[in-house]
Scaffold this motif. Structure first.
Motif, mmCIF file in Angstrom:
data_model
loop_
_atom_site.group_PDB
_atom_site.id
_atom_site.type_symbol
_atom_site.label_atom_id
_atom_site.label_comp_id
_atom_site.label_asym_id
_atom_site.label_seq_id
_atom_site.Cartn_x
_atom_site.Cartn_y
_atom_site.Cartn_z
ATOM 1 N N ARG A 47 0.812 -1.222 0.000
ATOM 2 C CA ARG A 47 0.000 0.000 0.000
ATOM 3 C C ARG A 47 0.842 1.266 0.000
ATOM 4 N NH1 ARG A 47 -5.211 -0.274 -0.128
ATOM 5 N NH2 ARG A 47 -6.232 -2.256 0.333
ATOM 6 N N THR A 48 1.977 1.250 0.653
ATOM 7 C CA THR A 48 2.780 2.458 0.722
ATOM 8 C C THR A 48 3.673 2.577 -0.520
ATOM 9 O OG1 THR A 48 4.645 1.426 1.875
ATOM 10 C CG2 THR A 48 2.823 2.279 3.228
ATOM 11 N N ALA A 49 3.957 3.826 -0.927
ATOM 12 C CA ALA A 49 4.814 4.044 -2.090
ATOM 13 C C ALA A 49 6.210 3.464 -1.862
ATOM 14 C CB ALA A 49 4.898 5.533 -2.399
ATOM 15 N N ASP A 50 6.726 3.605 -0.635
ATOM 16 C CA ASP A 50 8.046 3.053 -0.326
ATOM 17 C C ASP A 50 8.049 1.539 -0.492
ATOM 18 O OD1 ASP A 50 9.061 5.533 0.168
ATOM 19 O OD2 ASP A 50 8.972 5.377 2.353
ATOM 20 N N GLY A 51 6.993 0.881 -0.016
ATOM 21 C CA GLY A 51 6.901 -0.567 -0.141
ATOM 22 C C GLY A 51 6.781 -1.011 -1.591
ATOM 23 N N GLN A 52 6.044 -0.244 -2.392
ATOM 24 C CA GLN A 52 5.900 -0.560 -3.813
ATOM 25 C C GLN A 52 7.243 -0.483 -4.524
ATOM 26 O OE1 GLN A 52 2.910 2.178 -5.290
ATOM 27 N NE2 GLN A 52 1.543 1.668 -3.602
ATOM 28 N N ASP A 109 5.406 5.268 -9.643
ATOM 29 C CA ASP A 109 5.118 6.599 -9.134
ATOM 30 C C ASP A 109 5.821 7.609 -10.044
ATOM 31 O OD1 ASP A 109 5.967 9.037 -7.311
ATOM 32 O OD2 ASP A 109 4.247 8.112 -6.327
ATOM 33 N N GLN A 118 -0.949 17.972 4.689
ATOM 34 C CA GLN A 118 -0.079 16.850 5.016
ATOM 35 C C GLN A 118 1.201 17.351 5.712
ATOM 36 O OE1 GLN A 118 -1.062 17.148 1.359
ATOM 37 N NE2 GLN A 118 -2.979 16.509 2.279
ATOM 38 N N TYR A 125 6.897 12.430 5.615
ATOM 39 C CA TYR A 125 6.795 11.449 4.523
ATOM 40 C C TYR A 125 6.678 12.229 3.218
ATOM 41 C CZ TYR A 125 1.798 12.180 3.602
ATOM 42 O OH TYR A 125 0.586 12.715 3.239
ATOM 43 N N GLU A 126 6.377 11.553 2.143
ATOM 44 C CA GLU A 126 6.359 12.162 0.824
ATOM 45 C C GLU A 126 5.378 13.337 0.727
ATOM 46 O OE1 GLU A 126 7.449 12.793 -3.154
ATOM 47 O OE2 GLU A 126 8.414 11.691 -1.531
ATOM 48 N N MET A 163 -1.565 12.659 7.284
ATOM 49 C CA MET A 163 -1.417 12.317 5.880
ATOM 50 C C MET A 163 -2.759 12.564 5.190
ATOM 51 S SD MET A 163 0.870 8.834 6.066
ATOM 52 C CE MET A 163 2.318 8.714 7.125
#
Length: 423
Positions: free
Chosen positions: A73-78, A99, A189, A193-194, A249
């Motif tokens: 689910r997270t961009a970092d994990g992707q 992304d 936000q 984080y991003e 967020m």
């Protein structure tokens, strides 16, 4: 009968063969010999992505089918999962959703196939210019914009007669509402984080600056960055700051606005259908406007978001994968993605289509924001740059504009010294 050593050797061979098959993951032949293309993308709960995969497989005339694999689910994990697969030359990554900040990294690493000739022309046709910029590195196209995204100012017209045009005006309005003991928070936000990097990038570019130089080899920052940091600090120290700003967020912003404690929200269009469903009594007062300016009279340049579809460099079926990408992002599938998934299209013509405007009454404002959008720093070391920015600005209430920006310049120089290829 083989002895123990032979059994051990045989077992090792079988284990290695099993491991290699597991790493490859797909891209092979399915039932009837049709190619199975593995598509790795963000997890979509609306069903729009699965519908697109099914439709394109059906419309291919049996040449291929598409298996939709959900990334974390997270961009970092992707990014981490894709990086690990591609660093291992995984032939099972046929199509991947990148992304919009990943293109330089994946291009420099040789992980994404370039789009050339007639295929590039087809990928670019009717596509928003800013969206194409996110998929381009060194004038070469490495992805096809699947969807786009941008933030608007969302507000309650039962609290505010007209939307504020600038951040200063919004802060003044929020203070007056606070004095009247009315909902007055500004939801934005502020977590480390991003999203915090996106906020800063929008403010910097809206003030006429940039985070990196044009050639992305050094920090730019300067007075526009100081102005941006000052806006963040002023919001965080004002009565308009959500008590949880440093942990907020996008989804926390949405929930806070729906709870009735906020007057303003800077967020993506997904908040509109959510408010309609979750708070029907507030929904008639939930309005939208252009993102507030940093400099009076100078429109904001909101940071573009979205996903670009790229073909894996090690795919065994690159031609089929490119054809599938063009199908996945076609008009029909983008419309479904917008209406069911809540993601703005990357095709310009859809913004005037009756099917979209009926559900996206703010389509014109979204298109206007995308036409003047800013792009986050394009560098293979983007991940490191973003971490440096978010770290320097967190928590927002402790930002000292001049000192914070001066320190950030050094951190960005250090970040650019890394290739940024390994998480």
């Amino acid at each position: 009968m083989p002895g123990a050593k032979q059994w051990g050797a045989l077992g090792l061979v079988l284990l290695l063969a099993w491991g290699a098959a597991g790493c490859g993951g797909g891209g092979g032949a399915g039932d009837g010999g049709a190619v199975v293309l593995d598509w790795y993308n963000f997890p979509d709960d609306s069903g729009a992505l699965q519908q697109a995969a099914d439709h394109c497989g059906r419309d291919s005339g049996g040449r291929y089918s598409i298996r939709y694999n959900k990334l974390p689910r997270t961009a970092d994990g992707q990014r981490q999962q894709l990086v690990r697969r591609l660093a291992a030359h995984d032939t099972g990554v046929d199509i991947m959703g990148l992304d919009v900040t990943w293109t330089p990294e994946f291009a420099e690493a040789g992980w994404a196939r370039e789009w050339t000739g007639a295929l590039r022309e087809r990928a670019s046709e009717d596509t928003l210019a800013a969206a194409l910029r996110t998929a381009t590195w060194k004038d070469r196209l490495y992805g096809v914009p699947y969807n786009s995204n941008t933030q608007l100012l969302w507000y309650r017209d039962d609290l505010v007669e007209a939307p504020p045009a600038t951040w200063d005006e919004m802060l003044d309005t929020a203070r007056r509402l606070a004095e009247q003991d009315k909902p007055h928070d500004i939801e934005v936000q502020g977590a480390q984080y991003e999203g915090l990097t996106v906020w800063f990038n929008t403010l910097v570019t809206s003030a006429g600056g940039s985070i990196l130089t044009a050639d992305a080899t050094a920090p730019s920052l300067g007075e526009p960055a100081v102005t941006a940091a000052r806006v963040i600090r002023d919001v965080a120290r004002s009565p308009a700051a959500d008590p949880s700003l440093s942990n907020q967020m996008e989804d926390e912003n949405r929930l806070a606005m729906e709870s009735g404690t906020a007057a303003f929200e800077l967020n993506y269009p997904f908040v509109y259908p959510s408010m309609k469903e979750n708070r029907p009594e507030l929904f008639p007062h939930f309005r939208w406007a252009p993102y507030p300016s940093v400099v009076p009279g100078r429109p904001a340049t909101v940071t573009i978001g979205g996903i670009d579809l790229a073909v894996g460099a090690y795919s065994r079926h690159p031609e089929a994968a490119q054809e599938a990408v063009l199908c996945l992002r076609n008009r029909e599938n983008q419309l479904t993605n917008a209406l069911e998934g809540g993601l703005p299209p990357s095709l310009r013509s859809l913004y005037t289509a009756a099917e979209l405007t009926a559900s996206y009454p703010f389509a014109a404002e979204v298109l206007e924001a995308l036409d003047s959008a800013s792009v986050r720093p394009q560098t293979p070391a983007y991940q490191n740059v973003s971490i440096a920015v978010a770290h320097a600005l967190s928590p927002p209430s402790e930002v000292d504009p001049e000192r914070t920006v001066a320190g950030l310049s050094g951190q960005i120089r250090d970040a650019l010294g890394s290739k940024g290829l390994i998480p």
